[in-house]
Design a protein around this motif. Structure first.
Motif, mmCIF file in Angstrom:
data_model
loop_
_atom_site.group_PDB
_atom_site.id
_atom_site.type_symbol
_atom_site.label_atom_id
_atom_site.label_comp_id
_atom_site.label_asym_id
_atom_site.label_seq_id
_atom_site.Cartn_x
_atom_site.Cartn_y
_atom_site.Cartn_z
ATOM 1 N N ARG A 158 0.833 -1.217 0.000
ATOM 2 C CA ARG A 158 0.000 0.000 0.000
ATOM 3 C C ARG A 158 0.863 1.262 0.000
ATOM 4 N NH1 ARG A 158 -5.561 -0.007 2.415
ATOM 5 N NH2 ARG A 158 -6.378 -2.085 2.006
ATOM 6 N N VAL A 159 1.869 1.278 0.864
ATOM 7 C CA VAL A 159 2.746 2.455 0.953
ATOM 8 C C VAL A 159 3.505 2.640 -0.359
ATOM 9 C CG1 VAL A 159 4.810 3.387 2.081
ATOM 10 C CG2 VAL A 159 2.933 2.477 3.466
ATOM 11 N N ARG A 160 4.090 1.576 -0.877
ATOM 12 C CA ARG A 160 4.833 1.669 -2.140
ATOM 13 C C ARG A 160 3.924 2.114 -3.279
ATOM 14 N NH1 ARG A 160 9.645 -1.036 -3.352
ATOM 15 N NH2 ARG A 160 8.654 -1.950 -5.184
ATOM 16 N N GLY A 161 2.682 1.681 -3.262
ATOM 17 C CA GLY A 161 1.736 2.055 -4.306
ATOM 18 C C GLY A 161 1.402 3.531 -4.329
ATOM 19 N N VAL A 162 1.523 4.180 -3.191
ATOM 20 C CA VAL A 162 1.219 5.611 -3.086
ATOM 21 C C VAL A 162 2.399 6.480 -3.514
ATOM 22 C CG1 VAL A 162 0.647 7.452 -1.439
ATOM 23 C CG2 VAL A 162 -0.503 5.251 -1.276
ATOM 24 N N LEU A 163 3.605 5.959 -3.450
ATOM 25 C CA LEU A 163 4.800 6.782 -3.676
ATOM 26 C C LEU A 163 4.854 7.425 -5.057
ATOM 27 C CD1 LEU A 163 7.546 4.656 -1.900
ATOM 28 C CD2 LEU A 163 6.227 6.589 -1.001
ATOM 29 N N ALA A 164 4.368 6.743 -6.079
ATOM 30 C CA ALA A 164 4.425 7.293 -7.443
ATOM 31 C C ALA A 164 3.674 8.614 -7.557
ATOM 32 C CB ALA A 164 3.882 6.284 -8.445
ATOM 33 N N TYR A 217 10.813 6.237 -6.230
ATOM 34 C CA TYR A 217 11.306 5.805 -4.915
ATOM 35 C C TYR A 217 12.368 6.754 -4.372
ATOM 36 C CZ TYR A 217 8.859 1.479 -5.910
ATOM 37 O OH TYR A 217 7.889 0.560 -6.207
ATOM 38 N N ALA A 218 13.021 7.505 -5.250
ATOM 39 C CA ALA A 218 14.084 8.427 -4.841
ATOM 40 C C ALA A 218 13.543 9.483 -3.881
ATOM 41 C CB ALA A 218 14.712 9.087 -6.062
ATOM 42 N N ARG A 247 4.675 14.413 7.126
ATOM 43 C CA ARG A 247 4.761 13.718 5.831
ATOM 44 C C ARG A 247 4.329 12.265 5.956
ATOM 45 N NH1 ARG A 247 9.979 13.648 2.901
ATOM 46 N NH2 ARG A 247 10.845 13.090 4.898
ATOM 47 N N ALA A 248 4.760 11.595 7.022
ATOM 48 C CA ALA A 248 4.381 10.188 7.215
ATOM 49 C C ALA A 248 2.887 10.058 7.462
ATOM 50 C CB ALA A 248 5.171 9.573 8.356
ATOM 51 N N ALA A 249 2.322 10.976 8.229
ATOM 52 C CA ALA A 249 0.876 10.937 8.487
ATOM 53 C C ALA A 249 0.094 11.079 7.182
ATOM 54 C CB ALA A 249 0.489 12.034 9.481
ATOM 55 N N THR A 250 0.572 11.940 6.292
ATOM 56 C CA THR A 250 -0.085 12.103 4.998
ATOM 57 C C THR A 250 0.038 10.828 4.171
ATOM 58 O OG1 THR A 250 0.346 14.493 5.005
ATOM 59 C CG2 THR A 250 -0.111 13.477 2.863
ATOM 60 N N LEU A 251 1.215 10.230 4.166
ATOM 61 C CA LEU A 251 1.422 8.985 3.422
ATOM 62 C C LEU A 251 0.559 7.864 4.001
ATOM 63 C CD1 LEU A 251 2.813 7.320 1.262
ATOM 64 C CD2 LEU A 251 4.809 7.149 2.754
ATOM 65 N N ILE A 252 0.474 7.772 5.325
ATOM 66 C CA ILE A 252 -0.370 6.759 5.966
ATOM 67 C C ILE A 252 -1.821 6.945 5.547
ATOM 68 C CG2 ILE A 252 -1.320 6.070 8.205
ATOM 69 C CD1 ILE A 252 1.546 6.599 9.354
ATOM 70 N N LYS A 253 -2.293 8.177 5.588
ATOM 71 C CA LYS A 253 -3.673 8.457 5.215
ATOM 72 C C LYS A 253 -3.944 8.022 3.769
ATOM 73 C CE LYS A 253 -6.980 12.246 4.929
ATOM 74 N NZ LYS A 253 -7.186 13.687 5.096
ATOM 75 N N ARG A 254 -3.038 8.352 2.872
ATOM 76 C CA ARG A 254 -3.191 7.979 1.470
ATOM 77 C C ARG A 254 -3.149 6.457 1.286
ATOM 78 N NH1 ARG A 254 0.782 12.596 -1.226
ATOM 79 N NH2 ARG A 254 -0.482 14.375 -0.554
ATOM 80 N N ALA A 255 -2.305 5.782 2.033
ATOM 81 C CA ALA A 255 -2.160 4.331 1.912
ATOM 82 C C ALA A 255 -3.410 3.595 2.409
ATOM 83 C CB ALA A 255 -0.938 3.855 2.675
ATOM 84 N N LEU A 256 -4.132 4.219 3.311
ATOM 85 C CA LEU A 256 -5.327 3.578 3.885
ATOM 86 C C LEU A 256 -6.609 3.904 3.125
ATOM 87 C CD1 LEU A 256 -4.574 3.952 7.694
ATOM 88 C CD2 LEU A 256 -4.334 1.919 6.257
#
Length: 115
Positions: free
Chosen positions: A9-15, A32-33, A105-114
């Protein structure tokens, strides 16, 4: 949720998350960079919520700082594809994140991943 699902889920959001990278990495075609810290932090906190304990790790690779996680000695590097050479994990050190709770930043990524 399984650890593999969290990582996927997290990797899928990174793009689509160029906004979560530091300015020097924004626009890099390798999505990923520049995401190693925030991806590792997000996975760490999501896994912790599932009762999975991970250890944050830090190493310099290709002249840049790099973060990843260990799971009972197994390497979990969600952004290793950002490098052109294999990471030398043997020189890494365990290191805590800068904040106890997820960073902004992590909270935003977590929200997007969920979502």
């Amino acid at each position: 949720m399984l650890l593999s699902d969290i990582v996927d889920r997290v990797r899928g959001v990174l793009a689509g998350s160029d906004d979560l990278r530091r300015p020097e990495y924004r626009g890099n075609p390798n999505f990923y960079a520049g995401h190693c810290y925030v991806a590792s932090e997000a996975i760490y906190h999501l896994a912790k919520n599932e009762g999975i304990r991970l250890k944050p790790m830090f190493v310099y690779h290709e002249h840049t700082p790099h973060w990843y996680l260990c799971d009972s000695g197994e390497i979990l590097d969600p952004t290793k594809e950002q490098f052109s050479t294999p990471v030398d994990y043997s020189s890494a050190k365990g290191k805590g994140f800068l904040t106890k709770k997820p960073s902004k930043r992590a909270a935003t990524l977590i929200k997007r991943a969920l979502l």
